[in-house]
Scaffold this motif. Structure first.
Motif, mmCIF file in Angstrom:
data_model
loop_
_atom_site.group_PDB
_atom_site.id
_atom_site.type_symbol
_atom_site.label_atom_id
_atom_site.label_comp_id
_atom_site.label_asym_id
_atom_site.label_seq_id
_atom_site.Cartn_x
_atom_site.Cartn_y
_atom_site.Cartn_z
ATOM 1 N N LYS A 1 0.839 -1.201 0.000
ATOM 2 C CA LYS A 1 0.000 0.000 0.000
ATOM 3 C C LYS A 1 0.873 1.249 0.000
ATOM 4 C CE LYS A 1 -4.134 0.675 2.192
ATOM 5 N NZ LYS A 1 -5.086 0.822 3.303
ATOM 6 N N ILE B 1 -1.001 -5.802 -5.578
ATOM 7 C CA ILE B 1 -2.396 -5.554 -5.197
ATOM 8 C C ILE B 1 -2.571 -5.827 -3.706
ATOM 9 C CG2 ILE B 1 -4.744 -6.482 -5.435
ATOM 10 C CD1 ILE B 1 -4.190 -6.740 -8.454
ATOM 11 N N ASP C 1 0.093 7.240 -6.281
ATOM 12 C CA ASP C 1 -1.222 7.889 -6.265
ATOM 13 C C ASP C 1 -1.074 9.382 -5.954
ATOM 14 O OD1 ASP C 1 -4.165 7.619 -6.342
ATOM 15 O OD2 ASP C 1 -4.070 8.098 -4.207
ATOM 16 N N THR D 1 -9.000 -3.092 -7.781
ATOM 17 C CA THR D 1 -7.751 -2.508 -8.271
ATOM 18 C C THR D 1 -7.772 -2.575 -9.793
ATOM 19 O OG1 THR D 1 -6.488 -3.066 -6.294
ATOM 20 C CG2 THR D 1 -5.226 -2.757 -8.312
ATOM 21 N N TYR E 1 2.171 2.041 -3.406
ATOM 22 C CA TYR E 1 1.099 2.568 -4.238
ATOM 23 C C TYR E 1 0.805 4.024 -3.912
ATOM 24 C CZ TYR E 1 -3.549 3.656 -5.852
ATOM 25 O OH TYR E 1 -4.611 4.297 -6.433
ATOM 26 N N MET F 1 -1.078 1.250 -11.806
ATOM 27 C CA MET F 1 -2.047 0.651 -10.893
ATOM 28 C C MET F 1 -2.892 1.741 -10.238
ATOM 29 S SD MET F 1 -1.151 -1.849 -7.673
ATOM 30 C CE MET F 1 -1.837 -1.474 -6.064
ATOM 31 N N TYR F 2 -4.182 1.460 -10.126
ATOM 32 C CA TYR F 2 -5.131 2.369 -9.476
ATOM 33 C C TYR F 2 -5.928 1.552 -8.478
ATOM 34 C CZ TYR F 2 -4.324 5.441 -13.530
ATOM 35 O OH TYR F 2 -3.766 6.224 -14.512
ATOM 36 N N TRP F 3 -6.059 2.038 -7.281
ATOM 37 C CA TRP F 3 -6.777 1.310 -6.226
ATOM 38 C C TRP F 3 -8.072 2.025 -5.862
ATOM 39 C CZ3 TRP F 3 -6.346 2.630 -0.562
ATOM 40 C CH2 TRP F 3 -7.106 1.753 0.226
#
Lengths: 208, 208
Positions: free
Chosen positions: A69, B177, A76, B182, A72, B189-191
């Motif tokens: 996380k 992930i 983001d 996701t 990510y 990558m987009y969550w």
């Protein structure tokens, strides 16, 4: 008549945040303009996120504790900052301690300078990549803003204000806050910068 | 010429989801229409979220483990469903086991019926409040859709497909992930359902 039932209530949104929180950075930089365009007043609610994380058994941010996380989140953040037109540099120290600027923000929460002060602190952390829990750094921000820095720091560091920040953090926990930013419009709670626009729309429609 | 470098690549988005995930419900119900309006094709990527949570030391959903977050999530879901015009009932059993419908969705991931099948399973969980890890329930969905249910169930329950779901889950973990939904657009990558529109915009602009 003053104080009768027909008196319109102010449209307000409570913005609960910690200067160490990267998603609170996004909100801090855009909330005043977004709220103002809808006729909504921002109530600044600085609090310490760390003690709340500790109640979950976490010694630091979940973005540090959960490696996937965390990786990510920095991607983001870069995309989100681009979307909002905000500068961004991934902090080399995360999450940064923020008790001093939180004490200043709480002490000045009802002052006209609080919004700009918060933006300056956030920019120092997430653009300039500097520690913000430093008297020199905070004094320098206040000085640049033309404010009486020594007087403000003394008020922020008073026993009364230190206690007030502890109480604010306990209030956050009692309200069910588990992360930042969090918004309240009346009793309605919204979590995350992604919900700011929904919360503002609700505040705007909720015109007392 | 076939297969030369000038052949346009399809605009695609990978949608990684678990039928037990409430935020995957929001995406499942709206992704096909949203993607189609931008000329983007959805690649359905069912996987088991539970084994990934276990690698974090979690025996169940963080919405169960963190009481404050869990209470918030159900309020957020009600508001989100209202925003998207989706029906909603908070499941009495959460998170629901979903291995059978995931096996069916994986086995049929490239079939024309996969999107509608996934919507039916999600509706069964998050609107009808019924368990979805049941042969009777899944057979009934397939029958209602006019599909050869016994043949599809047999393929879903084959050793080859069971292994494929394990591999899919390992692939999810290898890709970083940590939650669902996701999205992947290429390597980006987009969550979270909140990022679907950003991911689709990127897929749409990324026209090979």
């Amino acid at each position: 008549m003053v104080g009768n039932n027909l008196k319109p209530q102010a449209k307000t949104i409570e913005f609960w945040f910690d200067f160490g929180s990267n998603y609170s950075y996004l909100t801090t930089m855009r909330i005043e303009q977004a709220a103002s365009s809808l006729g909504v007043t921002v109530l600044w609610r600085p609090f310490l996120l760390g003690p709340i994380f500790k109640t979950f058994g976490w010694e630091t941010s979940p973005f540090v504790l959960q490696k996937a996380k965390g990786e990510y989140v920095w991607k983001d953040m870069a995309r989100e900052c681009q979307k909002y037109g905000l500068a961004w540099k991934q902090p080399t120290n995360f999450p940064r301690a923020s008790v001093l600027p939180l004490r200043v923000a709480l002490s000045g929460a009802d002052e006209s300078w609080v919004a700009e002060f918060c933006r300056q602190v956030m920019t120092t952390n997430f653009v300039d990549d500097q520690d913000v829990d430093s008297t020199d750094v905070i004094r320098s921000i206040l000085d640049r803003m033309g404010l009486p820095s020594e007087q403000i720091l003394a008020a922020a560091l008073s026993d009364k204000n230190k206690l007030a920040l502890r109480h604010q953090t306990e209030a956050a926990q009692a309200k069910g806050i588990f992360g930042a930013p969090t918004f309240f419009v009346g009793y309605e709670m919204y979590w995350g910068n992604d919900r700011l626009d929904d919360a503002l729309q609700y505040a705007s429609s909720n015109n007392g």
